[in-house]
Each structure stands twice: as C-alpha cells, then as structure tokens.
Write a protein that holds these residues in place. Sequence first.
Motif: not given
Lengths: 357, 357
Positions: B128-135, B313-315
Amino acid sequence: MTTKSDTRTVTRVTIREVAAAASVNASTVSRVLNPATRHLIGDEVVRRVLAAAKALGYRQNRLAAALRGGQSRVIGVCLPDIENPVFPPIVCGITEALAAEGYGVLIANIVGKIKEQERQVEQMLERRVDGLVLATAARQDPLVRRCILDGVPLVLVNRGEDGGQVPEVVNDDFLSMRLAVAHLVGLGHTRIAHLAGPQRLATGLSRLQGFQIASQQHGVAGSVVVEAAEFTREAGRAACERLLDAHRDVTAIVAANDLIALGCYEVFAARRIACPGAISVIGHNDMPLLDMLNPPLTTLRIQHREMGRQAARLLLGRIATPSAAPLRITLAPELVIRSSTAAPRAVSRKTAGVGAA
Amino acid sequence: MTTKSDTRTVTRVTIREVAAAASVNASTVSRVLNPATRHLIGDEVVRRVLAAAKALGYRQNRLAAALRGGQSRVIGVCLPDIENPVFPPIVCGITEALAAEGYGVLIANIVGKIKEQERQVEQMLERRVDGLVLATAARQDPLVRRCILDGVPLVLVNRGEDGGQVPEVVNDDFLSMRLAVAHLVGLGHTRIAHLAGPQRLATGLSRLQGFQIASQQHGVAGSVVVEAAEFTREAGRAACERLLDAHRDVTAIVAANDLIALGCYEVFAARRIACPGAISVIGHNDMPLLDMLNPPLTTLRIQHREMGRQAARLLLGRIATPSAAPLRITLAPELVIRSSTAAPRAVSRKTAGVGAA
C-alpha cells in the motif's frame, strides 16, 4: 480527465468478490490466501480460489496481513551516506537477498546527528519493520544501544560495534592489512606508513590494529601512523600532508580506504612526487574507476554485495530465532595489484647522492 | 539470555495505558494522536495526553493508522541499477525530501526483466505505497502503462517516457548538447561525433536529438552518430572502436554519458591516441572521480540531488491532487570544463606534413 484515485478505489477487488467468483465463503478465501492456513483447505478449492483471485486482479493488503500476523515483512536499512561508493553495492546485496524472501526494504540515508538518526529509526519502528540493518554504527553507538533495549532485531553491516552484543557482517580488516603490508615488504619497503581512518569507527580501529600487527610480524621497524579525521579525500589529503612533512623517509603508504588514498594522489600531484616512483600507495575497498586513475590504484577489494546478502540472511535468522547468540561474520578481502605500488628507490642510489635522478 | 521478541512484546505500550495515565478515555487519546482530529480536543488535554504518551514510551502503529486512514505515508522507489553512480544522489534527494514530510521510502533495485519488475512493483502496491517514483522507465514502458491503468500516483525521474501522461523530472538534454557542441565548436572542431546512448531510453534519444539540433545550429557539417548498446564502459568502448574505424577524421566526441566516455579512454589507451591532443571527448552526468582521470574528463554536470528532491515533491503533489495535469520539470545542466577537450590539431600543420610533431 478522470481522477486517478477514484479509479483506484473503484477497481479495488474485495475478498467477497473473489469468494463469489469461486463459489466459496469469504473465510475460505482468507485461509487460502494465507500461506500459514492454506493447508487447511483442499487442493481443488485452493486452485479455484487462486484462479478467481488472479482473474479478478485481487491484490492482497499486506498492511492488514502485517497487523493480523504481527510481521510486516519489511526491513529497515540505515546508511550513513548513500553517495559513498562503498554503500550502493551493499544495499544491492541486501535488497537482492530480501526480495528473494518476499521482504521489502525501507531505506534511510541518515546524514544528520544522533537526534536525526533516532527520529528516522523511530519512524521505521512506527512502521513496524521486522528488523534493522545498520551501516551507520560507530564503535560506541547510542542508536545501537537503544535498539538493543527496545528488543529490535538488528544486524550491523560493514562497521561493527564494540559491545559485541549485536550480530555483524564485516570485512576481515586484519587480513586486509596483512595482505597490504606483505605486498609492500615483498617489494622491498621498510619505511611504511598507515593513514588511519577515524578511530571512532570500527573500520578505522581494526585497520590500524591490523596494520600494527602485520608490521610487527614482518619486522618493519619504521612504521608510522597518522589518523585522518574522516574517510574522505579531503581528510586524506590533510593527513598525507602531515605525514610527509613529519616523515620524509616514508616510501609506502597503506591508506585506510580508497578516498584517503585519493587524497594522497592530490598531495603527490601538488608536490610533484612521483607515484609509485618516489612513493607507493595502497587503498582499501576497490571503489569504481580506480583502474582508470593515473596511476591505477592498488587496493584491497572487499566483498560489498556478499556483505549485504549475508547481513540480510543473518537478520532473517535473527527474526526467526531472536535468542540465538550474535554471530560475527567476516568476509575475506582480495589484494588487487595495479600500478601505484612498486619497489622503493634503491637506498644505495640515494646515499650515493644521485639526487633527483 | 533474554528473548528479544518477548521483551519487545512485553514493553509495547497501549493506547489504554496512555489513557489511564492521562485520565482520559482511550478514544480521546486516539483523537489526539491523529493530526486530522486533534483539533477536536482541548489544548490542555492534548498536552496531557502527549506528555503521558512520551513518558510511557508509546509508539504509534503506523500500519494501523495507514489501514484506517487509507494512506501508508510510504513511497516506493524503483531503480534500474543502484551501482550506477547516477542513481545514489537521486535517491539521496528523494529520501531527503520525503523524510522531511514524514514519508518513508521503500526501495527496489530492479535488475531483472519486465516480469521481475512487475513482481517487485506488485509487492510495493500490496504494501500500500501511496505512490511510486520510477527511475527505470524505458520510452515505451509496460510497467508505466500498468501503473497508469491501476491509478497509482506515479512520477518518473531521470528517464522520461514517450506517452507524456506521467509527470517527470529530467535533465535538459537539449541544453546539455547545446553546451557541449558550442564548447567544441568554440575550440575549432568541425568533425564532431556523438556516441549515442541506447535509443529505447528517453535519455538516449533526447541527447541524440539535442546533438543533431545543436550541430545544425552551429553549421557543423561533419557530424557523425554511432549508437552504444548500453550506457556502460564496455558498450562505449565498442561504439568508439566502430566510430574510429569508420571515421578517421573525427576530432571530437560527445559521449551520451560518462561511462561511454570512459570506454573511449580505453580505446585511446589501446590505440595510443592522445587525448585531447589527437581527439577531444566530453562526458555527461559528472560522476565521482572524473577529476582524477588522465586526462580529467570535461562533462555536463546534471543536478542529481535536485532531480530527486523535485520528483519527491511532484509525487506528493500528485497524491494530494491526483487529477492535476502531469508536469514535466527539466533541470539545467552545467558544462564542467576539464582537460579532455582542447583545440584540434591545426589542419594546416597536418597537411604541411609535420606528422607526429
């Protein structure tokens, strides 16, 4: 434009829906989805439930499972500086070993003082991590003390701690120094210096002790030690300057890590000292690009990734059996001979007054 | 020897105990500890409850809070290779910005194929992560498509994606190439080659396009492009060999990243080609230690850390307002001139037959 969060909520499939699709009770679905209770249900039903869950795109809620089962299957990893090239391959080994066992990794890059360290570890504990891997330990570490008191399963990696109550996975620094000194003695050096790391860290202390023991064993009379304040290029440069100002006869340096050795390179360049012609230097760790330096740096290669893998496994063992005695695992380094080490200038030539030749 | 897990269970303080110590109901404690409902309780009681919680060592259970509130306050970060020196400072920026907002970071180092990527992202979603940063994004990325369909808040960092539906934070590769080509043209080069990165990645494509546009703008007629299969030293070496075999008149190379430039260094060493005497080369990223190479590598410094901070910050903005239009933030690179670039050998001298002089 659709609202993403709406879409997400709407499409979340429930256990009830899976149960309806598989024509069983919701409690049966729960038992099938829990590996600990799956054996209570017949094979045919298990197959039907799993197929229905997959077809509907049911996603287990691991938070709920963690609350029920008391295990989050998440491990916290604390690093002192992810930009120091020692740590990424260690993290790589940790995540690799934990992912294979279905564990997630919460990471914290703890740059601040002890208060900030405590805050970040506290957050990890509030998130109910099952255990911690600390790469941040000092020899006397209040955070380690606190985790012990708190009963948090804990493993130290790369840097150990004086107390000896916590399992740790570290490089065999005594062997490192034995290999380094033996290499230099073999080349004919007798005036060998150690640029030590900070003595508040176990790696700083053990490499210094290892150097002293190895020097004794080889009967190196003229060994000298200067301590660098940090494991950095800047601190290495400052320490090297102090060393060369005080001990002009040193012909070889064993640096406590590669960055300290790179600080020596800067001093050599500034003072036009030929390496390895006038002085040899050995690093420690084998960080990337050392092979492309001028000269390529001789160093001790540590088993970064394996260190991470072993730390992960040790921690999982600790979580399963908290009362087990704390193991200390040391991994053997390997001497990588490049071009920054060579035989010293013959003393005979020096005393014969050949001078700058 | 005491059993750690027992100690831990025994010492876990409950909300009831905090309530008793503060002489209030358990429900009042719950409201005080939840920032969203704290305003419902009077200041004096809030102070008493917080003091009691602290005195007893009460630790909030963020898993339970996440289940109740629907937010885990944990973000998932997926990296293609944490050992590539581009990524640690990006991770550093992400964790720094998220820790400041009380968010944790789950990290995955995704080395395998798309199936393994999907498995690891699925685990993050189950947690249940609130969002993802994908590199990890490729220009056409099935994982990105899937996250969009799933309605997962998502930001790409360093590498963008062709669809343009996902917010991203990337380097201004067009500016990079403009700076690189202008620098070489300023030195007098007219036969300039680009060793491009893999074209399946946005960074590979945009640097190539940037190079072509900049070459046109400067009227460089003799520009040549050879593609490296990966952003690695090995691929850079192979591409450089192909380039030099086919185009002997090239006097300068713009490499798509530093590792490809280092591959060029290997070819120069093997073929005894002087750099920058016979050929100039520019890297991209400014990874550590470039200043200590022989010669120190001229390169474009990208704002790694800031890229990570902006992505975080964007996420968070995306999570707060999922329907917002997807922003694309580009950060300006900086030309770092070292010693791998110089004026080309004068054509007049060459034609005059001065040869090796």
